[in-house]
Design a protein around this motif. Structure first.
Motif, short mmCIF file in Angstrom:
data_model
loop_
_atom_site.label_atom_id
_atom_site.label_comp_id
_atom_site.label_asym_id
_atom_site.label_seq_id
_atom_site.Cartn_x
_atom_site.Cartn_y
_atom_site.Cartn_z
N UNK A 247 43.58 -15.89 -11.89
CA UNK A 247 44.64 -17.09 -11.37
C UNK A 247 45.17 -16.60 -9.98
N UNK A 248 45.05 -15.62 -9.93
CA UNK A 248 45.04 -15.31 -8.26
C UNK A 248 44.87 -14.14 -8.07
N UNK A 249 44.41 -14.23 -6.63
CA UNK A 249 43.74 -13.55 -6.33
C UNK A 249 44.09 -12.09 -6.28
N UNK A 250 45.54 -11.59 -5.73
CA UNK A 250 46.37 -10.45 -5.43
C UNK A 250 46.53 -9.65 -6.60
N UNK A 251 45.74 -9.93 -8.16
CA UNK A 251 45.58 -8.49 -9.31
C UNK A 251 44.88 -8.23 -9.20
N UNK A 252 45.33 -6.53 -9.22
CA UNK A 252 43.96 -5.70 -9.10
C UNK A 252 43.79 -4.45 -10.18
N UNK A 253 43.44 -4.08 -11.01
CA UNK A 253 43.25 -3.39 -12.17
C UNK A 253 42.44 -2.30 -11.98
N UNK A 254 43.32 -1.32 -12.34
CA UNK A 254 42.18 0.17 -11.46
C UNK A 254 42.59 1.35 -12.53
N UNK A 255 42.18 2.01 -12.64
CA UNK A 255 40.92 2.31 -12.65
C UNK A 255 40.03 2.00 -14.22
N UNK A 256 38.91 1.53 -13.75
CA UNK A 256 38.58 0.20 -15.12
C UNK A 256 36.76 1.03 -14.22
N UNK A 257 36.36 1.87 -15.40
CA UNK A 257 36.86 2.45 -17.26
C UNK A 257 37.96 2.94 -16.42
N UNK A 258 38.56 3.13 -17.84
CA UNK A 258 39.95 4.48 -17.44
C UNK A 258 40.17 5.21 -19.08
N UNK A 259 40.44 6.63 -19.12
CA UNK A 259 40.67 7.37 -20.06
C UNK A 259 41.74 7.40 -20.66
N UNK A 260 42.81 6.86 -19.98
CA UNK A 260 44.59 7.34 -19.91
C UNK A 260 45.42 6.26 -19.29
N UNK A 261 45.33 5.51 -18.54
CA UNK A 261 46.18 4.78 -18.22
C UNK A 261 45.29 3.99 -17.09
N UNK A 262 46.22 3.29 -16.87
CA UNK A 262 45.27 1.71 -16.11
C UNK A 262 46.89 1.38 -15.32
N UNK A 263 46.39 1.06 -14.15
CA UNK A 263 47.64 0.44 -12.91
C UNK A 263 47.01 -0.66 -12.68
N UNK A 264 48.02 -1.33 -12.58
CA UNK A 264 47.88 -3.37 -12.58
C UNK A 264 48.60 -3.63 -11.04
N UNK A 265 48.22 -4.24 -10.30
CA UNK A 265 49.45 -3.95 -8.99
C UNK A 265 48.62 -6.30 -8.78
N UNK A 266 50.42 -6.50 -8.17
CA UNK A 266 49.83 -7.89 -7.74
C UNK A 266 50.60 -8.90 -8.50
N UNK A 267 51.22 -7.98 -9.53
CA UNK A 267 51.99 -8.67 -10.95
C UNK A 267 53.37 -10.07 -9.76
#
Length: 323
Positions: A247-267
């Motif tokens: 619903x918001x184009x500002x949400x960014x999720x990376x790295x994906x696929x990942x092994x240990x952590x994931x970063x979420x931006x645009x919250x």
């Protein structure tokens, strides 16, 4: 006004206790391990249910003369020995495969010819041929096959040959040489060949199947008479059909696929992040007060997860692959 989104995921029950690995349970109570390959989530074992999704029984036919004349659903155990199902799974005719009561658990389906094509193409272009090549045709049987139970072979790159040890079952698919039941009702090729039905018909009396032989490096595509008995693999509806809603184009999720952590931006401030596994369980629930956060997922088992991000006004849903 709040926007509401419906999330469809592979769910067997929402009240299961915590588990250490992603598994799926059939109508008989058999529990199966799963494996993520590319964008697909497969059962890692052959199906062995004796019941359809709704709990009704599949017909068990042992007599060869009855089997050869069937035009209705049935299953059998190799050599009519029930303990064989513990290793090889059960064999089903295609009338059981196509039955509207469904062999696979809710949220899963019998792999179609298209599903198998996606699997084959992914392995082929990502270097799973036994020689690492990505041209010259598929040679992926070794990467799909278990490291045990196969008749020995001297053919280079074949499942029955112990050469290229790093490639053996490197996909994790763990295909077993389960054999098949013929139109005449006899049992054949245990230890020599894997035979898998697809849900895709070839014509009115035959349907597509995929096969691997102990002495050949190729994953075969052909068709069987619908009377044959072959193994079944279920595949999750989610990875190939998920409708990600952002619903918001500002949400960014990376790295994906990942092994240990994931970063979420645009919250947005006071967002809630929920990570859900394929059993429908919430495995992490985090409140975030900043526009960016890093989430530790090291302890989560490998597999596919759903990330659902909620704020006061919006909800976003996306897929996360943990490797």
């Amino acid at each position: 006004m709040k926007k509401l989104f419906t999330l469809f995921i592979c769910v067997t029950a929402l009240t299961f206790p915590a588990i250490k690995a992603q598994t799926i349970t059939d109508a008989d109570g058999n529990v199966y391990n799963t494996i993520t390959i590319g964008t697909q989530l497969w059962m890692k074992e052959n199906l062995k249910t004796t019941k359809y999704r709704d709990g009704s029984s599949i017909t068990n036919v042992t007599d060869p003369n009855t089997w050869l004349s069937l035009t209705t659903e049935a299953y059998c155990n190799y050599d009519n020995t029930s303990s064989n199902a513990n290793i090889w799974g059960r064999l089903y005719n295609w009338y059981a495969v196509s039955d509207t009561r469904e062999l696979c658990p809710t949220g899963w389906h019998i792999a179609s010819d298209y599903d198998w094509t996606i699997l084959q193409n992914y392995l082929y272009v990502n270097g799973y041929n036994y020689d690492g090549s990505t041209t010259g045709g598929n040679k992926i049987a070794k990467a799909l096959s278990s490291t045990t139970h196969w008749v020995a072979s001297s053919v280079t790159g074949a499942p029955g040959n112990s050469d290229f040890p790093s490639v053996r079952n490197s996909s994790g698919f763990t295909s077993l040489p389960n054999g098949y039941r013929s139109t005449g009702g006899s049992y054949n090729n245990l230890g020599e060949s894997s035979y898998f039905w697809t849900s895709t018909p070839y014509n009115s009396t035959s349907s597509y199947r995929y096969a691997m032989d102990y002495d050949n490096p190729i994953l075969w595509r052909n068709f069987f008479s619908n009377v044959y008995g072959a193994a079944v693999r279920c595949i999750c509806d989610l990875p190939v059909s998920i409708n990600e809603t952002k619903s918001s184009s500002n949400i960014i999720l990376y790295p994906n696929p990942t092994t240990d952590f994931v970063v979420v931006e645009g919250l947005k401030n006071n967002s809630y992040i929920e990570i859900i596994n394929l059993q429908g369980q919430t495995v992490k629930n985090i409140k975030v007060s900043s526009s960016k956060t890093s989430i530790d997922i090291l302890e989560l088992p490998e597999g596919v997860y759903i990330i659902r991000i909620k704020s006061d006004e919006t909800t976003s849903v996306t897929k996360l692959i943990k490797q």
